[in-house]
Scaffold this motif. Structure first.
Motif, mmCIF file in Angstrom:
data_model
loop_
_atom_site.group_PDB
_atom_site.id
_atom_site.type_symbol
_atom_site.label_atom_id
_atom_site.label_comp_id
_atom_site.label_asym_id
_atom_site.label_seq_id
_atom_site.Cartn_x
_atom_site.Cartn_y
_atom_site.Cartn_z
ATOM 1 N N GLY A 161 -9.492 -8.709 -2.390
ATOM 2 C CA GLY A 161 -10.717 -9.477 -2.168
ATOM 3 C C GLY A 161 -10.390 -10.949 -2.000
ATOM 4 O O GLY A 161 -9.311 -11.403 -2.389
ATOM 5 N N PHE A 194 -5.541 -11.915 -0.251
ATOM 6 C CA PHE A 194 -6.765 -11.176 0.083
ATOM 7 C C PHE A 194 -6.775 -9.695 -0.279
ATOM 8 O O PHE A 194 -7.806 -9.061 -0.146
ATOM 9 N N ARG A 247 0.829 -1.201 0.000
ATOM 10 C CA ARG A 247 0.000 0.000 0.000
ATOM 11 C C ARG A 247 0.866 1.255 0.000
ATOM 12 O O ARG A 247 0.664 2.163 0.808
ATOM 13 N N ILE A 301 -13.488 -2.517 3.632
ATOM 14 C CA ILE A 301 -14.116 -3.806 3.944
ATOM 15 C C ILE A 301 -14.727 -3.721 5.354
ATOM 16 O O ILE A 301 -14.045 -3.302 6.300
ATOM 17 N N MET A 339 -12.709 -2.935 8.733
ATOM 18 C CA MET A 339 -11.834 -4.069 9.026
ATOM 19 C C MET A 339 -10.353 -3.719 9.164
ATOM 20 O O MET A 339 -9.747 -3.964 10.200
ATOM 21 N N LEU A 340 -9.763 -3.187 8.115
ATOM 22 C CA LEU A 340 -8.316 -2.999 8.108
ATOM 23 C C LEU A 340 -7.910 -1.838 7.230
ATOM 24 O O LEU A 340 -8.486 -1.647 6.157
ATOM 25 N N ALA A 341 -6.922 -1.120 7.684
ATOM 26 C CA ALA A 341 -6.257 -0.146 6.819
ATOM 27 C C ALA A 341 -4.767 -0.455 6.897
ATOM 28 O O ALA A 341 -4.122 -0.169 7.903
ATOM 29 N N SER A 385 -0.979 -14.002 3.375
ATOM 30 C CA SER A 385 -2.394 -13.600 3.499
ATOM 31 C C SER A 385 -2.656 -12.355 2.656
ATOM 32 O O SER A 385 -3.708 -12.229 2.031
#
Ligand SMILES: Cc1cc2nc3c(=O)[nH]c(=O)nc-3n(C[C@H](O)[C@H](O)[C@H](O)COP(=O)(O)OP(=O)(O)OC[C@H]3O[C@@H](n4cnc5c(N)ncnc54)[C@H](O)[C@@H]3O)c2cc1C
Length: 492
Positions: free
Chosen positions: A448, A445, A98, A146, A183-185, A441
């Protein structure tokens, strides 16, 4: 343009990043976050140096801006855009998923399609202003799109408790108050702002959660709960060369009634609008084009480790090993070729946005769930137990009482013990450490779950052609033998 000094200074802004039950004082100085902040800062320095070819002139201000924040308009733009993404990906060898160009690409594509955000509140203007702010200030935007993993059997409106997924608690004249979680950043702890939205399909009952907005990481009431950082467990660069530089950290976001001014809202209580922002703007394609450039870079790096390990261990001439190295070469080339194909099949849409070819791009993404574990599997097999036949730390290599044993027993022809241990510790950080596990992971993911990504590949493949071929073939024979037209063709 922004430099690492500007960026690192800006991180001391009172953000609430929580590790081990308490807020971190200053992420730029904290051992868990300083390494990745340093790496991101290096990316800004690279972009700020015109010699690296990442700059383009902003048509409005005439100032140089980072090309990654500018939507490509033609084939030359897209080629230069890809080259720029490659410059950044090379700096991290693809280990930072990212980096600022990922969400930067989404925002660039948004700016080319303000119509996708049009509503009576003027949200399209907000998107354009946001894009300009990101571009002119070299902002690092992370995203959290998400909902928290509560139950996938239903969506937010059916979960026990109000506002588990972030939603609109209150509408005010000057903005909205949001409450709940996302969920997550990844990278959120060291970003400037976070784009918060929802890419998972929602239902008409989920209207309160159908929002898209940006929020400064230091906003009042926003908390980032980070998973255990790996950089702090990295005893040295030598022992954990990847964990010690590239641990982006991932964080659950909690919004305790956070005020978002209207200017930062892009989609408001609009379920179809959520999908439009990602899929009618080309944002999903451009953002994932960047992601695949980064992914191919990482695969090349993994293949490089495998090739070097095989040579050091003297197995690289064995036919079975050559076969494995050949398979690795094929796997890396599949992704590289898909990128070339996406560029070759790129075309302008109605807004003049030059979008990479979706079929090739999603084809590569659709295979990622199989391809990446296979690459890691081959590397794991080639390194054998060598990744564990290493000293606990660099200390054994420098301590005179242990260095002699290391030199004698942990060595290979043509390289020193230090060089061998260095290589195998790198291999372990790529296949076996906690950082490596998280990366497995991540690659599975990040865009998606595999069933979602394969759905993109399905929807962007023109099944008419293969269906037509089969229909034609089936029509060419029947219970009485070849069809008339075919019989005539054969006899003529
Ligand atoms: C390391 C990492 C970093 C991430 N960073 C970010 C980030 O920066 N920003 C962000 O927004 N998100 C991020 N994510 C979240 C990521 O986008 C999600 O993990 C991904 O979209 C899958 O959603 P989920 O985890 O909720 O899985 P779920 O949707 O809960 O699915 C889990 C599994 O359940 C099964 N399953 C669920 N639903 C179905 C179905 N309908 N049909 C068939 N099978 C099903 C599948 O086996 C699936 O793999 C990150 C994830 C990871 C692992």
């Amino acid at each position: 343009m922004r430099t690492s000094t500007d960026y690192l200074k800006s991180l001391s802004d009172g953000r609430t990043v929580i590790v081990d039950g308490k807020p971190v004082d200053d992420v730029a100085a904290d051992p868990a976050f300083a390494p990745i902040a340093r790496t991101v800062g290096e990316l800004f320095d690279i972009a700020a140096d015109p010699a690296n070819g990442m700059q383009v002139t902003d048509e409005v201000t005439g100032n140089p801006v980072n090309r990654m924040y500018v939507a490509p308009r033609n084939a030359e733009d897209l080629a230069a855009w890809r080259d720029s993404a490659q410059v950044w990906a090379n700096h991290t060898n693809g280990w930072v998923g990212r980096s600022p160009d990922h969400v930067g690409a989404f925002v660039a594509a948004f700016s080319a399609h303000p119509g996708a955000f049009a509503d009576e509140r003027g949200l399209a203007d907000n998107v354009l202003a946001f894009h300009r702010r990101v571009m002119e200030n070299d902002l690092y935007i992370s995203y959290a799109i998400i909902p928290p993993q509560v139950s996938r059997a239903t969506t937010a409106h059916a979960w026990d408790g109000d506002f588990i997924q972030v939603g609109v608690k209150e509408e005010r004249e000057d903005g909205i108050v949001v409450r709940g979680a996302q969920m997550l950043a990844t990278g959120g702890a060291v970003a400037d702002e976070i784009l918060v939205s929802c890419i998972k399909p929602l239902t008409p009952e989920d209207t309160d959660f159908a929002i898209s907005f940006t929020v400064p990481v230091a906003a009042d009431g926003l908390k980032l709960y980070c998973r255990r950082p790996y950089a702090t467990g990295a005893t040295s660069d030598f022992d954990y060369p990847l964990s010690s530089r590239y641990d982006e950290t991932d964080a659950l976001l909690v919004f305790d009634d956070v005020f978002i001014p209207w200017k930062d809202v892009f989609v408001y209580k609009d379920v179809p609008g959520l999908r439009k922002q990602f899929f009618d703007t080309g944002a999903h394609v451009l953002g994932n084009f960047q992601a695949q450039i980064r992914f191919a870079t990482k695969l090349r790096f993994l293949a490089g480790i495998a090739r070097k390990v095989a040579a050091v261990n003297g197995v690289d001439k064995f036919p079975g090993v050559v076969e494995k190295l050949g398979e690795l070469a094929s796997l890396v080339s599949v992704v590289e070729s898909a990128l070339h194909a996406a560029q070759f099949t790129a075309a302008a849409d109605e807004q003049g946005f030059f979008s990479p070819g979706a079929q090739s791009l999603y084809a590569a993404m659709g295979l990622q769930a199989e391809l990446h574990p296979r690459v890691i599997g081959i590397l794991r097999e080639l390194v054998g137990g060598g990744v564990l036949q290493v000293p606990s730390s660099v200390a054994e290599l420098v301590n005179s009482e242990t260095a002699e044993d290391m030199e004698r027993y942990v060595s290979s022809p043509g390289i020193t013990s230090v060089e061998r241990v260095k290589l195998f510790k790198l291999a372990w950080d790529a296949v076996g450490s906690e950082f490596a596990g998280r990366h497995q992971s991540y690659e599975l993911f990040y865009s998606g779950a595999p069933f979602v990504v394969k759905g993109y590949a399905f929807r962007n493949y023109d099944y008419n052609k293969p269906l037509q071929a089969v229909e034609q073939f089936l029509a060419s024979y029947g219970v009485d033998g070849p069809a008339a037209a075919v019989t005539e063709e054969v006899s003529a």
